[in-house]
Structures are given as structure tokens and as C-alpha cells.
Motif scaffolding. Structure first.
Motif, PDB file in Angstrom:
ATOM      1  N   VAL A 142       0.852  -1.236  -0.120  1.00 41.40           N
ATOM      2  CA  VAL A 142      -0.096  -0.022   0.056  1.00 41.40           C
ATOM      3  C   VAL A 142       0.909   1.464   0.120  1.00 41.40           C
ATOM      4  O   VAL A 142       1.932   1.381   0.745  1.00 41.40           O
ATOM      5  N   ALA A 143       0.537   2.175  -0.692  1.00 44.01           N
ATOM      6  CA  ALA A 143       1.424   3.605  -1.009  1.00 44.01           C
ATOM      7  C   ALA A 143       1.258   4.026   0.547  1.00 44.01           C
ATOM      8  O   ALA A 143       0.205   4.164   1.147  1.00 44.01           O
ATOM      9  N   HIS A 144       2.253   4.579   0.858  1.00 40.18           N
ATOM     10  CA  HIS A 144       2.214   5.110   2.189  1.00 40.18           C
ATOM     11  C   HIS A 144       1.506   6.313   2.270  1.00 40.18           C
ATOM     12  O   HIS A 144       0.576   6.465   3.558  1.00 40.18           O
ATOM     13  N   SER A 145       0.988   7.119   1.391  1.00 43.28           N
ATOM     14  CA  SER A 145      -0.131   8.271   1.577  1.00 43.28           C
ATOM     15  C   SER A 145      -1.239   7.929   1.619  1.00 43.28           C
ATOM     16  O   SER A 145      -2.075   8.491   1.912  1.00 43.28           O
ATOM     17  N   CYS A 146      -1.531   6.402   1.334  1.00 41.18           N
ATOM     18  CA  CYS A 146      -2.690   5.916   1.258  1.00 41.18           C
ATOM     19  C   CYS A 146      -3.138   4.979   2.516  1.00 41.18           C
ATOM     20  O   CYS A 146      -3.965   3.879   2.254  1.00 41.18           O
ATOM     21  N   LEU A 147      -2.399   5.250   3.551  1.00 37.75           N
ATOM     22  CA  LEU A 147      -2.422   3.982   4.586  1.00 37.75           C
ATOM     23  C   LEU A 147      -3.659   4.389   5.526  1.00 37.75           C
ATOM     24  O   LEU A 147      -4.310   3.636   6.418  1.00 37.75           O
ATOM     25  N   GLN A 148      -4.143   5.785   5.749  1.00 36.53           N
ATOM     26  CA  GLN A 148      -4.892   6.375   6.715  1.00 36.53           C
ATOM     27  C   GLN A 148      -6.398   5.628   6.698  1.00 36.53           C
ATOM     28  O   GLN A 148      -6.840   5.332   5.738  1.00 36.53           O
ATOM     29  N   ARG A 149      -6.691   5.096   7.871  1.00 35.88           N
ATOM     30  CA  ARG A 149      -7.841   4.345   8.159  1.00 35.88           C
ATOM     31  C   ARG A 149      -8.150   3.166   7.550  1.00 35.88           C
ATOM     32  O   ARG A 149      -9.164   2.644   7.517  1.00 35.88           O
ATOM     33  N   LEU A 150      -6.834   2.395   7.316  1.00 31.97           N
ATOM     34  CA  LEU A 150      -6.926   1.109   6.667  1.00 31.97           C
ATOM     35  C   LEU A 150      -6.618   0.320   7.858  1.00 31.97           C
ATOM     36  O   LEU A 150      -6.105   0.734   9.067  1.00 31.97           O
ATOM     37  N   THR A 151      -7.259  -1.079   7.944  1.00 31.55           N
ATOM     38  CA  THR A 151      -6.839  -1.778   9.155  1.00 31.55           C
ATOM     39  C   THR A 151      -5.550  -2.450   8.767  1.00 31.55           C
ATOM     40  O   THR A 151      -5.374  -3.180   7.736  1.00 31.55           O
ATOM     41  N   ALA A 152      -4.437  -2.330   9.874  1.00 33.77           N
ATOM     42  CA  ALA A 152      -3.292  -3.099   9.965  1.00 33.77           C
ATOM     43  C   ALA A 152      -3.483  -4.071  10.647  1.00 33.77           C
ATOM     44  O   ALA A 152      -4.061  -4.291  11.854  1.00 33.77           O
ATOM     45  N   VAL A 153      -2.778  -5.397  10.398  1.00 34.67           N
ATOM     46  CA  VAL A 153      -2.791  -6.628  10.994  1.00 34.67           C
ATOM     47  C   VAL A 153      -1.253  -6.868  11.213  1.00 34.67           C
ATOM     48  O   VAL A 153      -0.712  -7.179  10.117  1.00 34.67           O
ATOM     49  N   ALA A 154      -0.893  -7.219  12.566  1.00 33.51           N
ATOM     50  CA  ALA A 154       0.442  -7.603  12.756  1.00 33.51           C
ATOM     51  C   ALA A 154       0.454  -8.920  13.265  1.00 33.51           C
ATOM     52  O   ALA A 154      -0.519  -9.418  14.056  1.00 33.51           O
ATOM     53  N   GLU A 155       1.351  -9.829  12.864  1.00 36.26           N
ATOM     54  CA  GLU A 155       1.691 -11.215  13.258  1.00 36.26           C
ATOM     55  C   GLU A 155       3.107 -11.429  13.734  1.00 36.26           C
ATOM     56  O   GLU A 155       3.909 -11.327  12.981  1.00 36.26           O
ATOM     57  N   GLY A 156       3.344 -11.271  15.159  1.00 38.69           N
ATOM     58  CA  GLY A 156       4.524 -11.495  15.586  1.00 38.69           C
ATOM     59  C   GLY A 156       4.950 -12.769  16.321  1.00 38.69           C
ATOM     60  O   GLY A 156       3.829 -13.469  16.942  1.00 38.69           O
ATOM     61  N   THR A 157       6.003 -13.070  16.732  1.00 38.74           N
ATOM     62  CA  THR A 157       6.504 -14.342  17.389  1.00 38.74           C
ATOM     63  C   THR A 157       5.825 -14.500  18.819  1.00 38.74           C
ATOM     64  O   THR A 157       5.695 -15.627  19.013  1.00 38.74           O
ATOM     65  N   SER A 158       6.021 -13.318  19.318  1.00 37.95           N
ATOM     66  CA  SER A 158       5.665 -13.353  20.927  1.00 37.95           C
ATOM     67  C   SER A 158       4.041 -13.783  21.338  1.00 37.95           C
ATOM     68  O   SER A 158       3.532 -14.437  21.968  1.00 37.95           O
ATOM     69  N   THR A 159       3.308 -12.858  20.518  1.00 37.51           N
ATOM     70  CA  THR A 159       1.812 -13.014  20.403  1.00 37.51           C
ATOM     71  C   THR A 159       1.088 -13.943  19.898  1.00 37.51           C
ATOM     72  O   THR A 159       0.241 -14.646  20.078  1.00 37.51           O
ATOM     73  N   GLY A 160       1.968 -14.520  18.465  1.00 41.41           N
ATOM     74  CA  GLY A 160       1.249 -15.617  17.977  1.00 41.41           C
ATOM     75  C   GLY A 160      -0.134 -15.639  17.337  1.00 41.41           C
ATOM     76  O   GLY A 160      -0.757 -16.709  17.736  1.00 41.41           O
TER      77      GLY A 160
END
Length: 413
Positions: free
Chosen positions: A297-315
Motif C-alpha cells: 500500500v502506498a504510504h500516503s494511502c494508509l490512513q484508516r486502513l486496518t493494519a494486521v500484525a503477526e509476531g512471534t511473541s503474540t502468535g
């Protein structure tokens, strides 16, 4: 428009993980996340990317706002999948230009605004030149800068946002009407040393996005897959991998080398070149087995999108809503304080489920909506850390893939 303020304590994450799958294969045994994969031209993400691509001159995107038209106040995505354009000045002229660039899609909305994105970005960059002065920051208790496209303002944050501090800032730095002031209280940015979890499984060939990696003495999570020149590998946070030529380990075995560190204008990011004779970076996330598209996603087009993070500690997949872009922080990277810009702040949707130490550098991907259903799963960036905002609201902080890839000269593959 709803105001969202950061008080905040930013924490960089760097601890432990486990992984699964031991076959060099891009198709996981089971797919838990059946999010629609689509290139629907009416996806707000696809429309936004198409619009901003019309201004791409092939050069650095550090100053991409210089190419934007005077009418553009920015864009954001609403809750039903519309791409909303903020327009300064002649609305009909702006609508005509937007439709000339991307067509007459049914999910375009237009709203008036006071300032252009160019004006906001120029002011934020001008302020950031003075923000680099650590003595000045200490004197004022000045902690961050960011842009809220939705509110059409530049935010300046202090440890104590008093009338006297604001008056001094206005007198010595800027009294622009574009600026809003609030608190942002930073916590020490401690990076935890690497450790081995007792539940780690056998060594694996596949390196899925979000699984544990280590660059001693630090550790974190693998971010998105990328190719830099002839090197194939993945991006992670620079505070996880702060030293060029350092070895990177995966499940106890050296899997690659820190090849390049992105400039501070691209956020907090490093590129790990992987030994692909043995290890295989995949396009699947480690925990939900979500397959990501070869697009960002273009940096300028990120606002109000849902971001989803998947990391090793939270799993698990952790969701947040992007509220601020172009964030600037003075962060400790490898023992040296650096001015990091173009960060993104996203409000956690479930305040009781947040990223933890060990998630640093993990994949962040973006989801849009069509007819109420999630679409796209575009690469969004790599996790930097977390921040505490007003009313005890927590924010995800990440670096955007757009800025990182452009700076590294890398591509998704």
C-alpha cells in the motif's frame, strides 16, 4: 472528525518465538484465514495505489509529496470501503482530475479541507529538522511529530503540553495554524537480549512472516519477503538487526546476513539476505497462514486502513486502525539515537490484545473492504513498537513497506 491524540510510551519489541512447518513449500498444510484475495478495481486500496502511482517519477519517495497536486489534502479509507479524497479549493476541478487518473469508481468520496498534503508534509519536514536537535527536544520536552490526514493537521507532542511550552514553541519554532499540540510521554526504548524458548520446535526450512529471528544480542520477528538485487530474504526492524554483516539465526541455525539498513527517512528497517540453498522465505504468515499478495500500500494511502500484525511473541493476528502517518521519533537504534521518520501509528482495535516484546520487525499487512468483506492482504510494513495514547489507548507503530522498498532498492517477490 474524531480527534485521536497520542500521549505515549513507545516500546520497541525484541524477545522470543517459535515456528512451525518443516517443508520447503509455499502452500501451508491448512489455511486458517480465508480472507478474499482479489484485484477488484474498486477496492479502495487498489484505487488509492493507482492514484498515487500517477505521481511516481521513479525517484526517491522520501519527498514524494512534492509531486502531489495543490488540491490534494490526502486520502483515507472509510468503514464501508470508500476511498475518501480531502480536497482543498476547487472541488469540481479536483474531482475531474481524480477521475481522469483512476476512473469513475462508485466508491469514491470527496470532502473539503483547509490544507494540502504538500503543505502539511512541508511543515512536518521543516519541524523535523529542528526536532533532530536533541538538546532542543530536551529543553521543550518535545517528543514527536505526525500528520493526521483525517484531521488535516500536523501534530506536535510534548511530555508536558502546557500553555508556557506551547507559547515558547510558537515563539521560537513555529506558530503555524496547521499545528495541533498534545502530550506524548516516551518510555525508555529498551531492547531485550536474545533468548531461547523451551517450546521451540525442530529446525525448519521455511521462514514464514512473523516467525522468530535472532541477530545476537537482539531478537525479534521476520517481516515481509523481499529481494534486493540478487539477494532474496526479508525485512525486519533495524533495532532488531542494527549492524551490517551481522549473522541472522532462525531456530538456532544461521540463516542469513544483515545486508542493508534502510535510511532513517524510511523508518526502522533492515534487510536480511537469506541463504536460499537451505532456507526459504515464504509469502505466508506464521500464525494464521494468510497468503499475502505481491503488492504493498502506498504510504500516503494508509490512513484508516486496518493494519494486521503477526509476531512471534503474540502468535496471532492483531488488528489496528491507522490514524497517523509521517511520524517522527528519536529512537535508540543499536546504542545510537537516530531521527526516524515516516512511521505509522495505528489504534489497536482490541485494547486488551496488543503486540509484545519479540514482535519487533514482524509483518504488518493491510486489509481493505468491498461490500463489507476484507480484501487484498497487501504488505503494509514492519512493526517498530507500541505507543500509549490518551485515555489509555494503545497504538501499533510500524514502518511502511512503500518507503522501505524504495529506499533499499528492493522489490517484493
Amino acid at each position: 472528525m474524531k480527534k485521536v491524540f497520542l500521549y505515549a510510551a513507545v516500546c520497541l519489541f525484541g524477545l522470543a518465538s517459535c515456528i512451525d512447518n518443516n517443508v520447503k513449500d509455499e502452500t501451508p498444510a491448512q489455511v486458517e484465514n480465508e480472507t478474499i484475495q482479489t484485484e477488484d478495481p474498486y477496492s479502495s486500496i487498489a484505487l488509492g495505489n493507482k492514484y498515487y502511482s500517477t505521481f511516481d517519477n521513479g525517484g526517491s519517495r522520501a519527498l514524494d509529496y512534492l509531486n502531489y497536486p495543490d488540491y490534494l489534502g490526502g486520502t483515507y479509507h472509510d468503514s464501508i470501503g470508500n476511498l475518501v479524497f480531502l480536497i482543498k479549493g476547487d472541488m469540481e476541478m479536483a474531482k475531474k482530475d481524480v477521475r481522469r487518473r483512476i476512473g469513475n469508481a462508485p466508491n469514491l468520496r470527496f470532502e473539503p479541507c483547509t490544507y494540502s498534503l504538500r503543505e502539511l508534509s512541508e511543515l512536518a519536514n521543516k519541524l523535523n529538522e529542528q526536532f533532530k536537535d536533541l538538546n532542543l527536544c530536551e529543553e521543550l520536552g518535545w517528543t514527536s511529530i505526525a500528520i493526521s490526514v483525517v484531521e488535516n493537521r500536523v501534530y506536535v507532542f510534548f511530555k508536558e503540553c502546557t500553555d508556557s511550552v506551547i507559547a515558547k514553541f510558537k515563539k521560537t519554532i513555529s506558530d503555524s495554524e496547521m499545528i495541533r499540540f498534545d502530550k506524548l510521554i516516551m518510555e525508555p526504548l529498551s531492547i531485550q537480549a536474545d533468548s531461547v524458548r523451551t517450546d521451540s520446535r525442530a529446525a525448519s526450512i521455511n521462514i514464514h512472516m512473523g516467525t522468530k529471528i535472532s541477530v545476537p544480542p537482539y531478537s525479534g520477528s521476520a517481516g515481509f519477503r523481499a529481494k534486493c538485487g540478487s539477494d532474496m530474504g526479508f525485512v525486519t526492524a533495524a533495532h532488531v538487526a542494527p549492524t551490517v554483516n551481522a549473522s541472522c539465526s532462525f531456530n538456532g541455525a544461521v540463516c542469513g546476513t544483515v545486508k542493508k539498513i534502510a535510511s532513517t527517512t524510511a523508518g526502522d528497517a533492515s534487510f536480511i539476505a537469506v541463504n536460499t540453498d537451505v532456507f526459504f522465505p515464504t509469502v505466508y504468515t506464521a500464525w494464521t497462514k494468510t497468503k499475502l499478495e505481491k503488492n504493498y500500500v502506498a504510504h500516503s494511502c494508509l490512513q484508516r486502513l486496518t493494519a494486521v500484525a503477526e509476531g512471534t511473541s503474540t502468535g496471532k493476528a492483531i488488528n489496528a486502525l491507522v490514524e497517523f502517518t509521517n511520524g517522527s521519533l528519536n529512537l535508540d537504534i543499536g546504542g545510537s539515537v537516530k531521527n526516524i521518520t515516516n512511521l505509522v501509528y495505528a489504534l489497536y482495535l482490541n485494547q486488551n490484545v496488543r503486540n509484545e516484546h519479540g514482535d519487533s520487525g514482524c509483518i504488518v499487512y493491510m486489509q481493505g473492504l468491498i461490500n463489507g468483506q476484507s480484501v487484498n492482504n497487501y504488505v503494509g510494513g514492519a512493526l517498530c513498537g507500541s505507543a500509549l495514547g490518551s485515555e489509555n489507548k494503545y497504538f501499533m507503530v510500524f514502518s511502511s513497506a512503500d518507503k522501505i522498498l524504495n529506499d533499499l532498492g528492493a522489490v517484493l517477490y
